[in-house]
Design a protein around this motif. Structure first.
Motif, mmCIF file in Angstrom:
data_model
loop_
_atom_site.group_PDB
_atom_site.id
_atom_site.type_symbol
_atom_site.label_atom_id
_atom_site.label_comp_id
_atom_site.label_asym_id
_atom_site.label_seq_id
_atom_site.Cartn_x
_atom_site.Cartn_y
_atom_site.Cartn_z
ATOM 1 N N ASP A 30 0.809 -1.217 0.000
ATOM 2 C CA ASP A 30 0.000 0.000 0.000
ATOM 3 C C ASP A 30 0.847 1.274 0.000
ATOM 4 O O ASP A 30 0.305 2.369 0.067
ATOM 5 N N LYS A 63 -2.032 -2.253 -7.065
ATOM 6 C CA LYS A 63 -1.699 -1.165 -6.137
ATOM 7 C C LYS A 63 -0.519 -0.363 -6.657
ATOM 8 O O LYS A 63 -0.516 0.866 -6.623
ATOM 9 N N ARG A 66 -1.775 1.479 -10.023
ATOM 10 C CA ARG A 66 -2.962 2.320 -10.112
ATOM 11 C C ARG A 66 -3.589 2.712 -8.772
ATOM 12 O O ARG A 66 -3.745 3.885 -8.475
ATOM 13 N N THR A 67 -3.968 1.723 -7.989
ATOM 14 C CA THR A 67 -4.795 1.967 -6.807
ATOM 15 C C THR A 67 -4.153 2.926 -5.815
ATOM 16 O O THR A 67 -4.825 3.825 -5.292
ATOM 17 N N ASN A 68 -2.861 2.758 -5.543
ATOM 18 C CA ASN A 68 -2.195 3.639 -4.583
ATOM 19 C C ASN A 68 -2.143 5.078 -5.093
ATOM 20 O O ASN A 68 -2.313 6.019 -4.322
ATOM 21 N N ARG A 71 -5.487 6.732 -4.586
ATOM 22 C CA ARG A 71 -5.667 7.092 -3.172
ATOM 23 C C ARG A 71 -4.883 8.357 -2.825
ATOM 24 O O ARG A 71 -5.414 9.290 -2.226
ATOM 25 N N GLU A 76 -10.048 8.183 -5.607
ATOM 26 C CA GLU A 76 -10.737 6.883 -5.474
ATOM 27 C C GLU A 76 -12.164 7.070 -5.063
ATOM 28 O O GLU A 76 -12.597 8.061 -4.618
#
Length: 76
Positions: A30, A63, A66-68, A71, A76
């Motif tokens: 993360d 993560k 993209r995802t991190n 955030r 998000e």
């Protein structure tokens, strides 16, 4: 800054230090974001060709790529 993601700017994905790969694959998934040098350094073709050689676990890739970032940027 506590809790800040680890941003790595490796010129070539395949030379990502093994310590970072190990960190991401254990407790740091993360806290890592890919930040490459496109378009100034490497072509997207080369980046995407070398990326699978990094050695992240399957659950780390979304993560890292993209995802991190979503955030951190509040998207998000």
């Amino acid at each position: 800054m506590a809790g800040a993601p680890l941003l790595d700017e490796c010129l070539r994905p395949q030379v990502l230090p093994q310590d970072i790969v190990n960190y991401a694959n254990t407790r740091g998934a993360d806290k890592i974001i890919y930040a490459g040098y496109f378009p100034m350094g490497l072509s997207l073709e080369r980046i995407m060709t070398e990326m699978p050689q990094v050695g992240f676990k399957d659950d780390v890739w979304p993560k890292f790529l993209r995802t991190n970032a979503l955030r951190v940027l509040g998207l998000e």
